[in-house]
Design a protein around this motif. Structure first.
Motif, mmCIF file in Angstrom:
data_model
loop_
_atom_site.group_PDB
_atom_site.id
_atom_site.type_symbol
_atom_site.label_atom_id
_atom_site.label_comp_id
_atom_site.label_asym_id
_atom_site.label_seq_id
_atom_site.Cartn_x
_atom_site.Cartn_y
_atom_site.Cartn_z
ATOM 1 N N ALA A 285 -29.827 8.550 39.354
ATOM 2 C CA ALA A 285 -30.059 7.505 38.357
ATOM 3 C C ALA A 285 -29.507 6.175 38.854
ATOM 4 C CB ALA A 285 -29.403 7.897 37.029
ATOM 5 N N ALA A 286 -28.315 6.201 39.442
ATOM 6 C CA ALA A 286 -27.704 4.958 39.932
ATOM 7 C C ALA A 286 -28.559 4.355 41.046
ATOM 8 C CB ALA A 286 -26.287 5.241 40.430
ATOM 9 N N ARG A 287 -29.059 5.210 41.935
ATOM 10 C CA ARG A 287 -29.901 4.720 43.022
ATOM 11 C C ARG A 287 -31.185 4.094 42.474
ATOM 12 N NH1 ARG A 287 -34.198 6.948 45.259
ATOM 13 N NH2 ARG A 287 -33.792 9.082 44.614
ATOM 14 N N LEU A 288 -31.831 4.761 41.535
ATOM 15 C CA LEU A 288 -33.081 4.240 40.971
ATOM 16 C C LEU A 288 -32.858 2.928 40.220
ATOM 17 C CD1 LEU A 288 -34.746 7.560 39.830
ATOM 18 C CD2 LEU A 288 -35.651 5.958 41.529
ATOM 19 N N ALA B 250 -31.444 0.357 23.207
ATOM 20 C CA ALA B 250 -30.506 -0.705 22.799
ATOM 21 C C ALA B 250 -29.054 -0.281 23.002
ATOM 22 C CB ALA B 250 -30.752 -1.071 21.342
ATOM 23 N N LEU B 251 -28.775 1.035 22.922
ATOM 24 C CA LEU B 251 -27.382 1.486 22.972
ATOM 25 C C LEU B 251 -26.834 1.694 24.387
ATOM 26 C CD1 LEU B 251 -27.304 4.024 19.990
ATOM 27 C CD2 LEU B 251 -26.196 1.780 20.110
ATOM 28 N N VAL B 252 -27.645 1.540 25.420
ATOM 29 C CA VAL B 252 -27.135 1.746 26.785
ATOM 30 C C VAL B 252 -26.127 0.636 27.122
ATOM 31 C CG1 VAL B 252 -27.738 1.782 29.237
ATOM 32 C CG2 VAL B 252 -29.211 2.948 27.585
ATOM 33 N N PRO B 253 -24.894 1.003 27.524
ATOM 34 C CA PRO B 253 -23.848 0.002 27.738
ATOM 35 C C PRO B 253 -24.145 -0.957 28.898
ATOM 36 C CG PRO B 253 -22.909 2.222 27.595
ATOM 37 C CD PRO B 253 -24.404 2.374 27.691
ATOM 38 N N ALA B 254 -23.590 -2.163 28.784
ATOM 39 C CA ALA B 254 -23.771 -3.201 29.795
ATOM 40 C C ALA B 254 -23.270 -2.743 31.168
ATOM 41 C CB ALA B 254 -23.042 -4.476 29.366
ATOM 42 N N ALA B 255 -22.212 -1.930 31.190
ATOM 43 C CA ALA B 255 -21.647 -1.471 32.464
ATOM 44 C C ALA B 255 -22.639 -0.603 33.242
ATOM 45 C CB ALA B 255 -20.354 -0.695 32.215
ATOM 46 N N ILE B 256 -23.617 -0.056 32.558
ATOM 47 C CA ILE B 256 -24.671 0.724 33.240
ATOM 48 C C ILE B 256 -25.817 -0.205 33.660
ATOM 49 C CG2 ILE B 256 -26.481 2.465 32.845
ATOM 50 C CD1 ILE B 256 -24.397 4.065 31.241
ATOM 51 N N LEU B 257 -26.182 -1.107 32.769
ATOM 52 C CA LEU B 257 -27.310 -2.006 33.082
ATOM 53 C C LEU B 257 -27.018 -2.884 34.297
ATOM 54 C CD1 LEU B 257 -28.388 -3.067 29.493
ATOM 55 C CD2 LEU B 257 -29.491 -1.414 31.028
ATOM 56 N N VAL B 258 -25.743 -3.187 34.522
ATOM 57 C CA VAL B 258 -25.382 -4.061 35.634
ATOM 58 C C VAL B 258 -25.750 -3.408 36.984
ATOM 59 C CG1 VAL B 258 -23.001 -3.300 36.066
ATOM 60 C CG2 VAL B 258 -23.571 -5.730 36.210
ATOM 61 N N LEU B 259 -25.904 -2.100 36.988
ATOM 62 C CA LEU B 259 -26.311 -1.416 38.225
ATOM 63 C C LEU B 259 -27.753 -1.767 38.609
ATOM 64 C CD1 LEU B 259 -24.771 2.118 37.543
ATOM 65 C CD2 LEU B 259 -23.877 0.349 39.068
ATOM 66 N N ALA B 260 -28.537 -2.213 37.658
ATOM 67 C CA ALA B 260 -29.919 -2.622 37.936
ATOM 68 C C ALA B 260 -29.911 -4.102 38.306
ATOM 69 C CB ALA B 260 -30.794 -2.358 36.713
ATOM 70 N N ALA B 261 -29.293 -4.391 39.446
ATOM 71 C CA ALA B 261 -28.947 -5.773 39.809
ATOM 72 C C ALA B 261 -30.177 -6.666 39.928
ATOM 73 C CB ALA B 261 -28.156 -5.771 41.117
ATOM 74 N N ARG B 262 -31.248 -6.135 40.519
ATOM 75 C CA ARG B 262 -32.397 -6.989 40.793
ATOM 76 C C ARG B 262 -33.521 -6.837 39.773
ATOM 77 N NH1 ARG B 262 -36.040 -3.628 43.577
ATOM 78 N NH2 ARG B 262 -37.245 -5.414 44.265
ATOM 79 N N ALA B 263 -33.293 -6.026 38.741
ATOM 80 C CA ALA B 263 -34.376 -5.717 37.805
ATOM 81 C C ALA B 263 -34.408 -6.655 36.607
ATOM 82 C CB ALA B 263 -34.225 -4.283 37.301
ATOM 83 N N GLU B 264 -35.599 -6.876 36.112
ATOM 84 C CA GLU B 264 -35.754 -7.467 34.793
ATOM 85 C C GLU B 264 -35.359 -6.405 33.770
ATOM 86 O OE1 GLU B 264 -39.447 -9.092 32.013
ATOM 87 O OE2 GLU B 264 -39.782 -8.763 34.151
#
Lengths: 249, 249
Positions: free
Chosen positions: A22-25, A36-50
């Protein structure tokens, strides 16, 4: 269509309870549609994504779901790596079925990446196994929400028959759920645990009985929360393992 | 005692379905006690650790478990980071209870790291949700193995009451299990899936009916395998989602 849609489990909340896959993807994603409930600390892993939040508003489920389905299919026409990030595991109360079905019918390539579901993270945090030799040989995960065309209280049967039951998405109706279970024959003194913000720093757990379930939900700060029901949450069974009853709030 | 024992879920088999936390702890571990079935591609992440296989031999469960408990406690007296690595999730049929109980009684610090359980990985691989609005609102995970002092066929009740049931550690007795379920009233034509080597390159899945369950286990290469039972595995329900019946073997 050139892209692949990955339905990815975000796990229970803590960023390091994501899977390596998941982190790699997320790192490779061009666009991420997230609950909506997914924490910001997880979303930050999608560095280049919209990032697109697609939280569903209660009472508008099906409209929102159809819109999400269409957004995913459209994105697959434009991007190589499309991630649909869902709390917990996608195949357990995650409505992955609707998205899989819609995308496959349109020839979009889809892969599912499993995740750690909240019940397992709650068990880890509490230090109480969902199953235990000699005490619990079955665990049922159930949602007491009633769908269109379903028999009322269909879920009751599964909870009554299981040694341990974990109720997802029911904490808002805890009083009615506890009353329905007691009326159906589940003893009012059955041990219960209620867990909120599982795996996060603000995690809270409260222990008590089925009759007290609504108060326990209140003590952990209200819904969303998991409700776990079964003898394994009783102190008497094993004092060495059962955690202290929390003094919360 | 200076060390901490981490009871860590290794997930279903694929190395990249470990959690980030599990991967980090393996990298930091001084010693790893692992189930015999944990793949080499996962153990290699424990680069600096001594590895000790503690696979249980059938028929010698309790002796082996007591020995594992003692090994873990002894290791915590010598090492800072002790990992007990278990297939799937530790709190679901993982016998974590015995280890937690033993270690806590001796004042050893223990933490549990949840993992992706095989049923969720199988659902991801098959592309069939364990729950589905309008078709399955509950899923039961059960082991049909009978423990000492337990009523025979206690597990049957939970399977009969659930919309979807996943049977762990029962594939070796598939014929008897299928006969017991049919005798208890589960229709012989109930759709069934059997999944082996979930998430690994050699993964195999077979679809059929409850009456055919033992043959399906044979078609995927025998135990260990998960047996999944419920209407959601039927073709009729949704042709778009249900994968093709495999021609295996």
């Amino acid at each position: 269509m050139t892209g692949t849609v990955y339905l990815v489990g975000a796990g229970p909340g803590a960023a390091d309870l994501l899977t390596l896959r998941a982190a790699r993807l997320l790192g490779e994603a061009d666009i991420v549609f997230h609950d909506a409930l997914v924490p910001a600390a997880i979303l930050v892993l999608a560095a280049r994504a919209e990032k697109v939040a697609v939280g569903k508003r209660s009472g508008r489920h099906s409209t929102a779901q159809r819109f999400i389905n269409k957004q995913l299919a459209d994105a697959a026409g434009k991007y190589a790596v499309v991630v649909r990030l869902k709390g917990g595991d996608p195949m357990l109360f995650g409505r992955a079925h609707e998205e899989l079905s819609y995308l496959r019918a349109r020839g979009v390539r889809v892969e599912v990446v499993p995740g750690v579901t909240a019940a397992l993270a709650a068990a880890a945090e509490m230090g109480v196994s969902l199953t235990r030799r000699g005490a619990a040989r079955s665990v049922t995960f159930v949602t007491p929400r009633q769908g269109a065309g379903e028999a009322p209280n269909h879920w009751l049967r599964a909870v009554l028959a299981a040694d341990t039951a974990v109720l997802y998405m029911g904490a808002g109706d805890a009083a009615a759920i506890s009353a329905a279970l007691i009326a159906a024959g589940k003893p009012a003194h059955t041990p219960v645990a209620v867990a909120a913000s599982v795996s996060l720093p603000e995690a809270r757990t409260a222990y008590g009985t089925l009759a007290e379930m609504a108060q326990l939900v209140g003590r952990v700060g209200g819904a969303p929360a998991l409700m776990l029901i079964g003898e394994i949450y009783g102190r008497a069974l094993d004092k060495a393992v059962q955690p202290e009853r929390c003094a919360i709030g």
